[in-house]
Design a protein around this motif. Structure first.
Motif, PDB file in Angstrom:
ATOM      1  N   ALA A 201     -83.791  31.243 -65.487  1.00 51.82           N
ATOM      2  CA  ALA A 201     -82.329  31.169 -65.650  1.00 51.82           C
ATOM      3  C   ALA A 201     -81.907  32.317 -66.130  1.00 51.82           C
ATOM      4  O   ALA A 201     -80.384  32.417 -66.348  1.00 51.82           O
ATOM      5  CB  ALA A 201     -82.180  30.147 -66.812  1.00 51.82           C
ATOM      6  N   LEU A 202     -82.598  33.318 -66.739  1.00 50.76           N
ATOM      7  CA  LEU A 202     -81.939  34.451 -67.152  1.00 50.76           C
ATOM      8  C   LEU A 202     -81.975  35.696 -66.044  1.00 50.76           C
ATOM      9  O   LEU A 202     -81.246  36.616 -66.481  1.00 50.76           O
ATOM     10  CB  LEU A 202     -82.816  35.057 -68.206  1.00 50.76           C
ATOM     11  N   ARG A 203     -82.636  35.618 -65.188  1.00 52.86           N
ATOM     12  CA  ARG A 203     -82.751  36.756 -64.076  1.00 52.86           C
ATOM     13  C   ARG A 203     -81.338  37.232 -63.505  1.00 52.86           C
ATOM     14  O   ARG A 203     -81.210  38.536 -63.380  1.00 52.86           O
ATOM     15  CB  ARG A 203     -83.534  36.217 -63.010  1.00 52.86           C
ATOM     16  N   SER A 204     -80.390  36.615 -63.217  1.00 49.19           N
ATOM     17  CA  SER A 204     -79.050  37.103 -62.652  1.00 49.19           C
ATOM     18  C   SER A 204     -78.552  37.765 -63.966  1.00 49.19           C
ATOM     19  O   SER A 204     -77.562  38.517 -63.734  1.00 49.19           O
ATOM     20  CB  SER A 204     -78.332  35.965 -62.231  1.00 49.19           C
ATOM     21  N   LEU A 205     -78.667  37.470 -65.204  1.00 52.38           N
ATOM     22  CA  LEU A 205     -78.016  38.300 -66.221  1.00 52.38           C
ATOM     23  C   LEU A 205     -78.747  39.653 -66.297  1.00 52.38           C
ATOM     24  O   LEU A 205     -78.485  40.414 -67.277  1.00 52.38           O
ATOM     25  CB  LEU A 205     -78.144  37.564 -67.488  1.00 52.38           C
ATOM     26  N   VAL A 206     -79.991  39.764 -66.188  1.00 55.99           N
ATOM     27  CA  VAL A 206     -80.928  41.014 -66.000  1.00 55.99           C
ATOM     28  C   VAL A 206     -81.146  41.571 -64.763  1.00 55.99           C
ATOM     29  O   VAL A 206     -82.503  41.702 -64.507  1.00 55.99           O
ATOM     30  CB  VAL A 206     -81.994  40.788 -66.785  1.00 55.99           C
ATOM     31  N   PRO A 207     -80.149  41.923 -63.935  1.00 52.42           N
ATOM     32  CA  PRO A 207     -80.478  42.113 -62.500  1.00 52.42           C
ATOM     33  C   PRO A 207     -81.496  43.125 -62.267  1.00 52.42           C
ATOM     34  O   PRO A 207     -82.110  43.206 -61.395  1.00 52.42           O
ATOM     35  CB  PRO A 207     -79.008  42.511 -61.985  1.00 52.42           C
ATOM     36  N   ALA A 208     -81.525  44.259 -63.213  1.00 54.56           N
ATOM     37  CA  ALA A 208     -82.282  45.597 -62.825  1.00 54.56           C
ATOM     38  C   ALA A 208     -83.508  45.538 -63.710  1.00 54.56           C
ATOM     39  O   ALA A 208     -84.018  46.550 -63.959  1.00 54.56           O
ATOM     40  CB  ALA A 208     -81.500  46.743 -62.910  1.00 54.56           C
ATOM     41  N   GLY A 209     -83.702  44.332 -64.593  1.00 49.67           N
ATOM     42  CA  GLY A 209     -84.884  44.247 -65.289  1.00 49.67           C
ATOM     43  C   GLY A 209     -84.508  44.740 -66.697  1.00 49.67           C
ATOM     44  O   GLY A 209     -83.602  45.077 -66.956  1.00 49.67           O
ATOM     45  N   LEU A 210     -85.589  44.424 -67.712  1.00 51.83           N
ATOM     46  CA  LEU A 210     -85.226  44.695 -69.134  1.00 51.83           C
ATOM     47  C   LEU A 210     -84.962  45.994 -69.224  1.00 51.83           C
ATOM     48  O   LEU A 210     -84.157  46.424 -70.469  1.00 51.83           O
ATOM     49  CB  LEU A 210     -86.459  44.201 -69.872  1.00 51.83           C
ATOM     50  N   ASP A 211     -85.654  46.908 -68.866  1.00 47.99           N
ATOM     51  CA  ASP A 211     -85.382  48.486 -69.102  1.00 47.99           C
ATOM     52  C   ASP A 211     -84.298  49.074 -68.740  1.00 47.99           C
ATOM     53  O   ASP A 211     -83.905  50.047 -69.576  1.00 47.99           O
ATOM     54  CB  ASP A 211     -86.755  49.309 -68.415  1.00 47.99           C
ATOM     55  N   ALA A 212     -83.642  48.569 -67.878  1.00 49.50           N
ATOM     56  CA  ALA A 212     -82.179  48.988 -67.674  1.00 49.50           C
ATOM     57  C   ALA A 212     -81.154  48.383 -68.401  1.00 49.50           C
ATOM     58  O   ALA A 212     -80.076  48.986 -68.293  1.00 49.50           O
ATOM     59  CB  ALA A 212     -81.946  48.478 -66.180  1.00 49.50           C
ATOM     60  N   LEU A 213     -81.441  47.635 -69.448  1.00 46.70           N
ATOM     61  CA  LEU A 213     -80.486  47.092 -70.249  1.00 46.70           C
ATOM     62  C   LEU A 213     -79.808  48.235 -71.310  1.00 46.70           C
ATOM     63  O   LEU A 213     -80.928  49.195 -71.538  1.00 46.70           O
ATOM     64  CB  LEU A 213     -81.125  46.058 -70.951  1.00 46.70           C
ATOM     65  N   ASP A 214     -78.836  48.042 -71.905  1.00 52.26           N
ATOM     66  CA  ASP A 214     -78.309  48.811 -72.926  1.00 52.26           C
ATOM     67  C   ASP A 214     -78.797  48.361 -74.069  1.00 52.26           C
ATOM     68  O   ASP A 214     -78.361  47.466 -74.939  1.00 52.26           O
ATOM     69  CB  ASP A 214     -76.924  48.943 -72.725  1.00 52.26           C
ATOM     70  N   TRP A 215     -79.846  48.942 -74.811  1.00 54.51           N
ATOM     71  CA  TRP A 215     -80.588  48.422 -76.121  1.00 54.51           C
ATOM     72  C   TRP A 215     -79.902  49.095 -77.293  1.00 54.51           C
ATOM     73  O   TRP A 215     -79.807  50.115 -77.270  1.00 54.51           O
ATOM     74  CB  TRP A 215     -81.974  48.616 -76.224  1.00 54.51           C
ATOM     75  N   LYS A 216     -79.536  48.423 -78.249  1.00 54.10           N
ATOM     76  CA  LYS A 216     -79.132  48.839 -79.563  1.00 54.10           C
ATOM     77  C   LYS A 216     -80.116  48.774 -80.743  1.00 54.10           C
ATOM     78  O   LYS A 216     -80.652  47.468 -80.679  1.00 54.10           O
ATOM     79  CB  LYS A 216     -77.844  48.381 -80.105  1.00 54.10           C
ATOM     80  N   ARG A 217     -80.717  49.782 -81.385  1.00 54.58           N
ATOM     81  CA  ARG A 217     -81.710  49.518 -82.336  1.00 54.58           C
ATOM     82  C   ARG A 217     -80.988  49.439 -83.682  1.00 54.58           C
ATOM     83  O   ARG A 217     -80.163  49.887 -84.200  1.00 54.58           O
ATOM     84  CB  ARG A 217     -82.483  50.675 -82.273  1.00 54.58           C
ATOM     85  N   ILE A 218     -81.460  48.217 -84.458  1.00 50.58           N
ATOM     86  CA  ILE A 218     -81.061  48.322 -85.806  1.00 50.58           C
ATOM     87  C   ILE A 218     -82.612  47.894 -86.628  1.00 50.58           C
ATOM     88  O   ILE A 218     -83.052  46.550 -86.406  1.00 50.58           O
ATOM     89  CB  ILE A 218     -80.299  47.069 -86.332  1.00 50.58           C
ATOM     90  N   GLY A 219     -82.788  49.021 -87.451  1.00 49.82           N
ATOM     91  CA  GLY A 219     -84.345  48.830 -87.739  1.00 49.82           C
ATOM     92  C   GLY A 219     -85.335  48.469 -86.682  1.00 49.82           C
ATOM     93  O   GLY A 219     -85.532  49.026 -85.824  1.00 49.82           O
ATOM     94  N   SER A 220     -86.241  47.437 -86.957  1.00 46.29           N
ATOM     95  CA  SER A 220     -87.528  47.114 -86.183  1.00 46.29           C
ATOM     96  C   SER A 220     -86.612  46.083 -84.954  1.00 46.29           C
ATOM     97  O   SER A 220     -87.458  45.565 -84.040  1.00 46.29           O
ATOM     98  CB  SER A 220     -88.554  46.445 -86.584  1.00 46.29           C
TER      99      SER A 220
END
Ligand SMILES: [Zn+2]
Lengths: 219, 226
Positions: free
Chosen positions: B103-122
């Motif tokens: 159900a999530l795949r169309s929201l993550v078309p290029a895989g997890l690494d291609a997402l824009d991640w924001k870090r807050i602590g761990s």
């Protein structure tokens, strides 16, 4: 086996059709044993899938199209005739196009067609209210079935019969509230607001009804 | 899904019946669909709820359709070149999508690494573009042993664990577990020591941080739906 439409068992247009609005009508209390294997709509749907049988398809149309229209019109926010006709056409097209994916081991024709109608309604409402959600409706509302679950086909069929019989035996007050939630596509809180009942009352009525419907599993 | 053990935390029956009825609002259906991929018990229950709905559907008062509707549909059937086949079920996911619920795949078309991640602590967080204007949908990643700042909620936060596990004062949550937190729940999630934890979260209001940090930051916290 050749499933010619002409030799299909004849079943009159659902005698239970008006029961939802007239809960005390005797038809609803009649014991009708349901079995997918002899269900005329399931047989016709299989004829459409396997033989692209247009006569069977037209019969499905005559039975389901008026129910689909009723389903569309009962939806809150969707009471336009044009939109209802659109839902009828879209669902009837999907029945033809996707018939080959129908598996009578998983569901009866009516249940399968209901899920098509439900998904199509979500789609039409998204379009009507210009909501652009990125996940396809069929991906969000189609969880598939694991092959190993099919071992329980007999169990599933029993439950299906139970559900139908218990629904028929439900007090009208409970049946109405369930129909509201299901057929009009309202959330429990919307239903409560509309019926002018506290959310807790709506929930407890539904809970009561559901436990009678035996859909409460061991939780 | 490839869950080793069945989930222990499930959506309540009202959510399941709203799901079966198709009336769940916006992005709320997403964590539910993900949970169902992991949970046979809820799949069964949903199937039964769909049968209830189908039974009610069958008992509606029929409304006549247009005189030429059947003709129109048949004409459309003749003009189609099989363009509307059902989504392929059980299709093998691209390597990019291994371990990501269907159900999530169309929201993550290029895989997890291609997402824009924001870090807050761990905690690393990446918002997903679902298109629900009232809810923020995000993937959250806590590295092994990582602690998340204690927080409460101003609205409802739904979380489904995708991989790994985390715990708070109320329990330990593993793959497929479905959690709903209301305004009164305060918790401090901690990821398991032996591995990272990936969750899907849907929020309809910003969280409320505890303590001094919260006192400074809370006025600026907003949900940012995509
Ligand atoms: Zn479950």
């Amino acid at each position: 086996m050749s499933a010619k439409a002409s030799v299909l068992p004849f079943v009159p247009r659902s005698g239970l059709q008006s029961a939802a609005r007239h809960p005390s009508s005797p038809a609803m209390n009649q014991a009708v044993t349901f079995d997918r294997d002899t269900d005329p709509w399931t047989i016709r749907l299989q004829a459409v899938a396997l033989e692209r049988d247009r006569k069977a398809y037209a019969e499905l149309f005559r039975h389901f199209a008026p129910l689909l229209k009723s389903f569309a019109l009962s939806t809150s926010g969707m009471s336009s005739n044009a939109l209802a006709e659109e839902l009828v056409q879209e669902v009837m097209l999907k029945i033809w196009n996707r018939a080959s994916t129908f598996d009578s081991a998983k569901a009866s024709a009516t249940t399968w067609i209901y899920t098509l109608a439900r998904n199509c309604r979500i789609d039409l409402l998204r379009r009507k209210f210009r909501v652009h959600e990125e996940v396809d409706v069929d991906e969000l509302w189609d969880f598939g079935t694991d092959p190993e679950e099919l071992h329980d086909e007999l169990y599933q069929k029993r439950i299906e019969v139970d559900i139908r019989e218990s629904l028929r035996a439900l007090p009208s007050e409970q049946r109405q509230i369930i129909a509201k939630v299901y057929m009009e596509g309202k959330s429990h809180s919307e239903a409560a607001e509309e019926l002018n009942l506290p959310l807790g009352t709506v929930k407890s009525r539904i809970r009561l009804a559901m436990s009678k419907l035996k859909v409460m599993l061991e939780r | 899904m490839n869950a080793m053990t069945a989930p222990c935390f499930h959506p309540d029956q009202f959510m399941l019946s709203d799901y079966a009825a198709g009336s769940l609002q916006g992005a709320v259906a997403l964590p539910l669909a993900v949970h169902l991929e992991y949970c046979q018990q809820c799949r069964r229950e949903t199937q039964q709820l769909e049968e209830v709905a189908a039974c009610l559907f069958e008992n509606l008062d029929p409304v006549p359709v247009g005189e030429d509707t059947l003709e129109q549909v048949l004409r459309r059937i003749d003009s189609i070149v099989a363009d509307d086949v059902a989504p392929a079920q059980g299709a093998v996911p691209a390597p990019l999508h291994a371990g990501i619920p269907r159900a999530l795949r169309s929201l993550v078309p290029a895989g997890l690494d291609a997402l824009d991640w924001k870090r807050i602590g761990s905690l690393r967080s990446s918002r997903l573009r679902f298109g629900d204007s009232e809810r923020e949908v995000a993937l959250q990643h806590i590295s092994a042993g990582g602690k998340v700042l204690g927080h409460g909620h101003r609205g409802v936060e739904i979380t489904v664990v995708i991989n790994g596990s985390f715990s708070d004062q109320d329990g330990c949550y593993r793959s497929g577990d479905f959690l709903m937190r209301g305004p009164d729940d305060v918790h401090r999630p901690v990821a398991a020591q032996d591995g990272d934890c990936l969750c899907l979260a849907v929020l309809d209001a910003p969280i409320r941080l505890e303590g001094w940090v919260g006192r400074f930051l809370n006025p600026f916290m907003k949900i940012r739906p995509l």
